[in-house]
Design a protein around this motif. Structure first.
Motif, short mmCIF file in Angstrom:
data_model
loop_
_atom_site.label_atom_id
_atom_site.label_comp_id
_atom_site.label_asym_id
_atom_site.label_seq_id
_atom_site.Cartn_x
_atom_site.Cartn_y
_atom_site.Cartn_z
N UNK A 1 2.15 -10.16 -8.19
CA UNK A 1 0.84 -10.67 -8.54
C UNK A 1 -0.17 -9.55 -8.74
N UNK A 2 0.12 -8.38 -8.22
CA UNK A 2 -0.78 -7.25 -8.42
C UNK A 2 -0.06 -5.95 -8.08
N UNK A 3 -0.57 -4.87 -8.62
CA UNK A 3 -0.01 -3.56 -8.31
C UNK A 3 -0.37 -3.17 -6.89
N UNK A 4 0.44 -2.32 -6.30
CA UNK A 4 0.12 -1.87 -4.94
C UNK A 4 -1.10 -0.95 -4.97
N UNK A 5 -1.79 -0.91 -3.85
CA UNK A 5 -2.90 0.02 -3.70
C UNK A 5 -2.33 1.41 -3.43
N UNK B 1 0.85 -1.19 0.00
CA UNK B 1 0.00 0.00 0.00
C UNK B 1 0.89 1.24 0.00
N UNK B 2 0.55 2.18 -0.86
CA UNK B 2 1.18 3.49 -0.84
C UNK B 2 0.14 4.47 -0.33
N UNK B 3 0.50 5.19 0.73
CA UNK B 3 -0.39 6.19 1.31
C UNK B 3 0.13 7.57 0.92
N UNK B 4 -0.73 8.38 0.34
CA UNK B 4 -0.39 9.77 0.04
C UNK B 4 -0.88 10.57 1.24
N UNK C 1 -7.11 5.72 -4.92
CA UNK C 1 -6.66 6.08 -6.26
C UNK C 1 -6.48 4.82 -7.10
N UNK C 2 -5.96 3.74 -6.48
CA UNK C 2 -5.83 2.45 -7.15
C UNK C 2 -6.03 1.37 -6.09
#
Length: 188
Positions: free
Chosen positions: A169-173, A88-91, A186-187
């Protein structure tokens, strides 16, 4: 743990000199540098424009470290980080202690490292790192890692001699959390 510790020491040596390192993260490779070094970040930004122009993320070793680089961490951030099954990327609003060229409109993206290598590296270095993900995939599948293209490996000062821990297996959120309580996915 011989090669593991040697790789960490090599990376720190490069970061202290303002250099760039290509290192394995949870599921991909990342170009990184000291997230407090504006000149090193400028080098990554120059590469980023040539690659995909995505924002750069500050990678921290833990939630406790994340708290030191924002004025206030929204309570929901703890739940998101604790319960997410993927990266997870948090902005976040009001970042502090990172280079100004990582901040946009008083926000900055942060991720907590999910691999032992990244956690140990950041803890030993005692500063966050830039993580500019580099996707290296075959045309037929997004899950298979390939050799690092020479244009990327020649753009950095060092390539870590380890592999990512998992295949992607998947892009980060990506989730923007406002200090006013707003949450914007956002994603997923």
């Amino acid at each position: 743990m011989g090669i593991f510790n040697e790789e960490i020491d090599r990376c720190i040596n490069i970061f202290e000199k303002g250099g760039l390192v290509l290192y394995p993260t949870y599921a991909t490779w990342a170009i990184g540098c000291d997230a407090t070094d504006e000149q090193a970040i400028s080098k990554v930004l120059d590469l980023n424009t040539a690659l995909d122009n995505e924002p750069l993320t500050s990678l921290v070793a833990s939630q406790a470290m994340l708290e030191r680089y924002v004025t206030s961490l929204p309570e929901v951030a703890y739940d998101i980080l604790d319960f997410s099954e993927k990266s997870v990327t948090l902005i976040l609003d009001n970042p502090k202690g990172i280079a100004a060229n990582l901040i946009n409109n008083n926000t900055a993206p942060f991720s907590v490292a999910r691999t032992k290598f990244c956690q140990y590296l950041i803890n030993k270095y005692k500063k966050p790192l830039v993580a500019k993900s580099i996707s290296i995939r075959t045309p037929t599948t997004h899950k298979k890692f390939q050799p690092i293209p020479s244009q990327i490996s020649q753009s950095v000062d060092y390539v870590v001699n380890l592999q990512p821990e998992k295949e992607n297996t998947s892009l980060s959120s990506i989730i923007k959390l406002g200090n006013d309580g707003t949450v914007k996915v956002i994603r997923e």
